[in-house]
Enzyme design. Structure first.
Site, PDB file in Angstrom:
ATOM      1  N   LYS A  54     101.094 109.727  20.760  1.00 46.08           N
ATOM      2  CA  LYS A  54      99.797 109.199  21.789  1.00 46.08           C
ATOM      3  C   LYS A  54      99.836 107.840  21.984  1.00 46.08           C
ATOM      4  O   LYS A  54      99.594 107.445  23.016  1.00 46.08           O
ATOM      5  CB  LYS A  54      98.443 109.859  20.867  1.00 46.08           C
ATOM      6  CG  LYS A  54      98.586 111.258  20.973  1.00 46.08           C
ATOM      7  CD  LYS A  54      97.423 111.941  20.006  1.00 46.08           C
ATOM      8  CE  LYS A  54      97.597 113.433  19.742  1.00 46.08           C
ATOM      9  NZ  LYS A  54      96.839 114.047  18.899  1.00 46.08           N
ATOM     10  N   GLN A  98      92.220 112.853  14.720  1.00 47.99           N
ATOM     11  CA  GLN A  98      93.342 113.618  14.590  1.00 47.99           C
ATOM     12  C   GLN A  98      92.993 114.827  13.445  1.00 47.99           C
ATOM     13  O   GLN A  98      92.724 114.169  12.312  1.00 47.99           O
ATOM     14  CB  GLN A  98      94.349 112.756  14.139  1.00 47.99           C
ATOM     15  CG  GLN A  98      95.971 113.376  14.011  1.00 47.99           C
ATOM     16  CD  GLN A  98      96.431 113.946  15.218  1.00 47.99           C
ATOM     17  OE1 GLN A  98      96.205 113.557  16.332  1.00 47.99           O
ATOM     18  NE2 GLN A  98      96.922 115.345  15.107  1.00 47.99           N
ATOM     19  N   ASP A 121      89.191 115.635  23.571  1.00 47.97           N
ATOM     20  CA  ASP A 121      89.946 116.659  22.733  1.00 47.97           C
ATOM     21  C   ASP A 121      89.100 117.867  23.279  1.00 47.97           C
ATOM     22  O   ASP A 121      89.513 119.047  23.210  1.00 47.97           O
ATOM     23  CB  ASP A 121      89.925 116.566  21.519  1.00 47.97           C
ATOM     24  CG  ASP A 121      91.483 116.600  20.904  1.00 47.97           C
ATOM     25  OD1 ASP A 121      92.477 116.875  21.727  1.00 47.97           O
ATOM     26  OD2 ASP A 121      91.641 116.441  19.732  1.00 47.97           O
TER      27      ASP A 121
END
Ligand code: NDP
Length: 284
Positions: A54, A98, A121
């Protein structure tokens, strides 16, 4: 019939090129790059790789950001405090925590604290609620990527029968809602579904998001169907396999995503796209 492969790598590259352009336009107009901050707690090997990918992908498209690494024994309060600091920063457009978080941390309690405008997200309750209500908001990256794959192959879900296998908050549920929004007739199957084969065999669009290699058998696929295989399963031979029995499904499907190289590359590309969207929305 031999299915056409849906080239997720090539489509993700196209998305990243679009994002790069929009990120540069944003920077020129607002005097700063869009910003994405990643929170990584602990030493999970797969998470370390994802986060590094990422980071690299962000840099390449002109998104600024950093990875905030906390030790595996970091307290929930410390993680929440970091999220709150990032919420308060004006140069931060996207925050990604994460997953998975270490077992002693309540992941929901952390995700709930991410400012909805920065929840790139799309996993927090506000964005999830907006998705169900059909209102604009950040869409979870993998499902968002699946919809882009359908668009790229010219598959309009309107009126089609779609079966999603797997009902996780991360993949199955959001993709079912995205397909519904696009007027598909959606069935959401899961571990308690009876006669999965019969359910899948009626589908014009099959999305498999389970995590069990070859669970979806090739003979179940309706001739001419579009198959999106989200599953990632590492076998003893070290290779990655999807949730769909690939070769047999290729004999019946019109379009299918390979694993790897199908849905996988889209996830990070859509994260970058969501981050630039967030930047533009935040400046109004
Ligand atoms: P989860 O484990 O959270 O969910 C799995 C789902 O599959 C559950 O809803 C479960 O049903 C269902 N399921 C399990 N066994 C069966 C069965 N025998 N028949 C029908 N349904 C079943 O997984 P995720 O959604 O997080 O991920 C799914 C897969 O996608 C994994 O392989 C993961 O690695 C991959 N993935 C890939 C991404 C990418 O970028 N390509 C991103 C995210 C995930 P129930 O709810 O009843 O338990």
């Amino acid at each position: 019939m031999t299915a056409q492969l849906i080239d997720g790598k090539a489509i993700a590259k196209k998305v990243r090129a679009e994002v790069k352009l929009r990120a540069a336009e944003f920077a020129a107009a607002h005097g700063r790059k869009p910003g994405l901050e990643v929170v990584l707690v602990g030493n999970d090997a797969a998470s370390q790789v994802y986060v590094r990918n990422k980071e690299r992908a962000s840099e390449k498209v002109g998104i600024r950001g950093a990875v905030h690494r906390l030790p595996a024994d970091a307290s929930q309060a410390a993680v929440v405090e970091l999220v709150e600091q990032l919420n308060a920063r004006d140069d931060v457009d996207g925050i990604l925590v994460q997953l998975p978080l270490p077992g002693h941390i309540d992941a929901n309690a952390v995700i709930d604290r991410i400012d909805a405008a920065k929840d790139v997200d799309g996993l927090g309750p506000q964005n999830a609620g907006k998705l169900v209500l059909g209102r604009p908001g950040h869409r979870p990256c993998t499902p968002h990527g699946c919809m882009r794959l359908l668009d790229e192959i010219g598959c309009d879900p309107k009126g089609l029968s779609a079966v999603v296998v797997g009902r996780s908050n991360l993949v199955g549920k959001p993709i079912a809602h995205l397909l519904l929004q696009r007027h598909a007739t959606v069935t959401l199957a899961h571990s308690r579904t009876r006669d999965l084969g019969a359910v899948v065999s009626g589908a014009d669009i099959v999305v498999a998001a389970v995590g069990v290699r070859a669970l979806v058998r090739g003979e179940w696929i309706k001739p001419g169907a579009v198959v999106l295989d989200v599953g990632i399963n590492r076998a003893d031979d070290g290779k990655l396999y999807g949730d769909v029995e690939f070769e047999a499904a290729c004999e019946r499907a019109a379009h299918i995503t390979p694993v790897p190289g199908g849905v996988g590359p889209m996830t990070i590309a859509m994260l970058l796209s969501n981050t630039v969207d967030a930047a533009y929305r935040r400046v109004g």
